[in-house]
Design a protein around this motif. Structure first.
Motif, PDB file in Angstrom:
ATOM      1  N   LYS A  98       0.888  -1.034   0.095  1.00 53.22           N
ATOM      2  CA  LYS A  98      -0.004   0.001  -0.033  1.00 53.22           C
ATOM      3  C   LYS A  98       0.813   1.104  -0.059  1.00 53.22           C
ATOM      4  N   GLY A  99       0.547   2.105  -0.826  1.00 56.06           N
ATOM      5  CA  GLY A  99       1.357   3.477  -0.863  1.00 56.06           C
ATOM      6  C   GLY A  99       2.265   3.482  -2.029  1.00 56.06           C
ATOM      7  N   ASP A 100       2.744   2.264  -2.205  1.00 55.65           N
ATOM      8  CA  ASP A 100       4.056   2.250  -3.049  1.00 55.65           C
ATOM      9  C   ASP A 100       3.698   1.742  -4.623  1.00 55.65           C
ATOM     10  N   LEU A 101       4.475   2.633  -5.675  1.00 50.78           N
ATOM     11  CA  LEU A 101       3.886   2.227  -6.901  1.00 50.78           C
ATOM     12  C   LEU A 101       5.113   1.796  -7.597  1.00 50.78           C
ATOM     13  N   HIS A 102       5.936   1.512  -7.053  1.00 48.13           N
ATOM     14  CA  HIS A 102       7.290   0.996  -7.786  1.00 48.13           C
ATOM     15  C   HIS A 102       6.877  -0.733  -8.127  1.00 48.13           C
ATOM     16  N   ASP A 103       7.139  -1.193  -9.448  1.00 48.30           N
ATOM     17  CA  ASP A 103       6.555  -2.563  -9.760  1.00 48.30           C
ATOM     18  C   ASP A 103       7.741  -3.130 -10.593  1.00 48.30           C
ATOM     19  N   ILE A 104       8.765  -2.520 -10.987  1.00 44.48           N
ATOM     20  CA  ILE A 104       9.714  -3.109 -11.968  1.00 44.48           C
ATOM     21  C   ILE A 104      10.391  -4.195 -11.242  1.00 44.48           C
ATOM     22  N   GLY A 105      10.970  -4.085  -9.920  1.00 46.05           N
ATOM     23  CA  GLY A 105      11.460  -5.209  -9.320  1.00 46.05           C
ATOM     24  C   GLY A 105      10.474  -6.413  -9.078  1.00 46.05           C
ATOM     25  N   LYS A 106       9.152  -5.969  -8.436  1.00 47.42           N
ATOM     26  CA  LYS A 106       8.157  -6.795  -8.167  1.00 47.42           C
ATOM     27  C   LYS A 106       7.849  -7.830  -9.626  1.00 47.42           C
ATOM     28  N   MET A 146       5.653  -9.774  -0.502  1.00 48.56           N
ATOM     29  CA  MET A 146       5.388  -8.386  -0.755  1.00 48.56           C
ATOM     30  C   MET A 146       6.631  -7.661  -1.190  1.00 48.56           C
ATOM     31  N   SER A 147       6.457  -6.534  -1.936  1.00 48.23           N
ATOM     32  CA  SER A 147       7.581  -5.732  -2.428  1.00 48.23           C
ATOM     33  C   SER A 147       7.391  -4.406  -1.766  1.00 48.23           C
ATOM     34  N   ALA A 148       8.686  -3.587  -1.496  1.00 51.82           N
ATOM     35  CA  ALA A 148       8.491  -2.256  -1.016  1.00 51.82           C
ATOM     36  C   ALA A 148       9.881  -1.319  -1.467  1.00 51.82           C
ATOM     37  N   LEU A 149       9.577  -0.137  -2.024  1.00 45.89           N
ATOM     38  CA  LEU A 149      10.801   0.476  -2.340  1.00 45.89           C
ATOM     39  C   LEU A 149      11.070   1.596  -1.623  1.00 45.89           C
ATOM     40  N   LEU A 150       9.966   2.014  -0.815  1.00 45.77           N
ATOM     41  CA  LEU A 150      10.060   3.402  -0.076  1.00 45.77           C
ATOM     42  C   LEU A 150      10.174   2.941   1.411  1.00 45.77           C
ATOM     43  N   THR A 151      11.109   3.642   2.077  1.00 48.08           N
ATOM     44  CA  THR A 151      11.324   3.443   3.482  1.00 48.08           C
ATOM     45  C   THR A 151      10.045   3.708   4.264  1.00 48.08           C
ATOM     46  N   THR A 152       9.103   4.762   3.730  1.00 43.92           N
ATOM     47  CA  THR A 152       7.810   5.102   4.060  1.00 43.92           C
ATOM     48  C   THR A 152       6.464   3.891   3.980  1.00 43.92           C
ATOM     49  N   GLY A 178      10.803  -8.181   0.042  1.00 50.30           N
ATOM     50  CA  GLY A 178      11.896  -7.645  -0.640  1.00 50.30           C
ATOM     51  C   GLY A 178      11.755  -6.587  -1.053  1.00 50.30           C
ATOM     52  N   GLY A 179      12.576  -5.897  -1.709  1.00 49.69           N
ATOM     53  CA  GLY A 179      12.738  -4.469  -2.255  1.00 49.69           C
ATOM     54  C   GLY A 179      13.977  -3.728  -1.686  1.00 49.69           C
ATOM     55  N   ALA A 180      14.460  -2.785  -2.505  1.00 50.86           N
ATOM     56  CA  ALA A 180      15.622  -2.249  -2.056  1.00 50.86           C
ATOM     57  C   ALA A 180      16.040  -1.941  -0.839  1.00 50.86           C
ATOM     58  N   PRO A 181      14.957  -1.349   0.070  1.00 50.77           N
ATOM     59  CA  PRO A 181      15.172  -0.930   1.320  1.00 50.77           C
ATOM     60  C   PRO A 181      15.136  -1.902   2.504  1.00 50.77           C
ATOM     61  N   TYR A 195      12.894 -13.941   2.890  1.00 51.53           N
ATOM     62  CA  TYR A 195      13.339 -12.500   2.349  1.00 51.53           C
ATOM     63  C   TYR A 195      14.453 -12.731   0.956  1.00 51.53           C
ATOM     64  N   GLY A 196      14.229 -11.921   0.039  1.00 55.76           N
ATOM     65  CA  GLY A 196      15.230 -12.200  -1.137  1.00 55.76           C
ATOM     66  C   GLY A 196      15.761 -10.982  -1.466  1.00 55.76           C
ATOM     67  N   ALA A 197      16.901 -10.796  -1.607  1.00 58.91           N
ATOM     68  CA  ALA A 197      17.754  -9.713  -1.703  1.00 58.91           C
ATOM     69  C   ALA A 197      17.683  -9.171  -3.280  1.00 58.91           C
ATOM     70  N   ASP A 198      17.178 -10.138  -4.083  1.00 59.30           N
ATOM     71  CA  ASP A 198      16.950  -9.830  -5.666  1.00 59.30           C
ATOM     72  C   ASP A 198      16.213 -11.032  -6.171  1.00 59.30           C
ATOM     73  N   ALA A 199      15.932 -10.925  -7.498  1.00 62.06           N
ATOM     74  CA  ALA A 199      14.780 -11.880  -8.048  1.00 62.06           C
ATOM     75  C   ALA A 199      15.350 -13.298  -7.718  1.00 62.06           C
ATOM     76  N   SER A 200      16.674 -13.452  -7.995  1.00 61.83           N
ATOM     77  CA  SER A 200      17.269 -14.854  -8.132  1.00 61.83           C
ATOM     78  C   SER A 200      17.164 -15.151  -6.404  1.00 61.83           C
TER      79      SER A 200
END
Ligand code: B1M
Length: 213
Positions: A98-106, A146-152, A178-181, A195-200
């Motif tokens: 919720k609140g996060d629109l980043h979807d490339i990594g997901k 679940m993926s999140a790219l924002l600390t918020t 997972g997700g960058a932060p 948890y996954g640090a990346d897609a692999s």
């Protein structure tokens, strides 16, 4: 048969969509079992792509085009897999919180999971805890991803875990994040199972959660 599967693997690893489609169709027409095309063609190729990514030989663009070629082959293969009753490795409901629109990594995680034989229910972006709960309760999923790219928006992962508990469905599913932060420590802190640090590594985590690796 081995030769055509080898060509399919090469096609995917090189991100050659039309070659992959052509050879998957040729294999189907030649009567190669759909499960063999999936396991020894598509899944084997994506496992190799994941390995090359982890070794730093492939980067996100190579992984994306390989996954796109795999998906093109999968479109042709899917009806045959259904007809042959080939079971997926597990069903994953994936979304950006919720609140996060980043979807490339997901999206990349979804494609790699599909390439590893998982069935994906893609919930999209800005996914509320309630939607994840609905997937866990009513869609027969094994894993909530679940993926999140924002600390918020990271706290919405915790909110989702809490919502799963409140709805009495936490024990029905595994939860991976997972997700960058996001970190392993954060996964442990909020009570996620993986948890996954990346897609692999997300694929490795999902397989681990399903007890298949
Ligand atoms: Co945004 N953004 N963005 N953005 N954006 C970041 C994340 C940011 C780090 C940029 C920066 O400031 N340096 C920053 C976040 C800061 C923070 O929170 N600490 C930021 C910000 C602030 C914002 C906005 C708030 C900007 C604004 O409007 N003021 C806004 C927020 C909108 C919203 O979501 N509500 C915003 C908007 C956008 C765009 C829409 C323009 C666009 C997104 C387009 C889209 O996704 N469709 C965008 C982009 C592209 C980025 C950056 C540049 C790239 C993200 C990306 O796609 N990376 C990003 C900066 C950066 O990361 N360098 C940034 C490539 C992708 C393959 O990697 O997503 O990390 P990633 O996924 C990896 C792993 O993390 C992991 O596997 C993937 C593949 O290896 N992974 C998982 C991901 N999910 C996983 C789930 C798993 C397991 C692994 O299990 C379930």
């Amino acid at each position: 048969m081995e030769n055509i599967l080898e060509v399919i693997r090469q096609g995917i690893m090189e991100g050659d969509m039309s070659l992959t489609e052509e050879k998957v169709q040729e294999a189907l027409d030649a009567g190669v079992a759909p499960g063999d095309i999936l396991q020894e063609g598509l899944i084997a190729a994506m496992a190799e792509v994941g390995r090359l990514f982890e070794e730093g030989e492939y980067f996100v663009p190579e992984m994306l085009i390989a996954a796109r070629a795999m998906k093109a082959g999968m479109v042709l293969l899917k009806p045959y897999l259904v007809a042959a009753d080939v079971k997926p490795a597990g069903k994953v409901a994936a979304g950006t919180v919720k609140g996060d629109l980043h979807d490339i990594g997901k999206n990349l995680v979804c494609m790699m999971l599909e390439g590893a034989g998982f069935e994906i229910l893609d919930l999209g972006v800005d996914v509320t805890p309630e939607k994840f709960v609905d997937a866990a309760a009513n869609q027969g999923v094994d894993i909530i991803a679940m993926s999140a790219l924002l600390t918020t928006t990271m706290p919405n992962m915790k909110a989702t875990v809490e919502a799963l508990k409140a709805a009495g469905v936490r024990d029905k599913v595994k939860v991976m994040i997972g997700g960058a932060p996001v970190t392993d420590a954060y996964a442990a802190e909020i009570g996620a199972d993986g948890y996954g640090a990346d897609a692999s590594r997300a694929v490795a985590a999902a397989k681990h959660l399903m007890g298949i690796a």
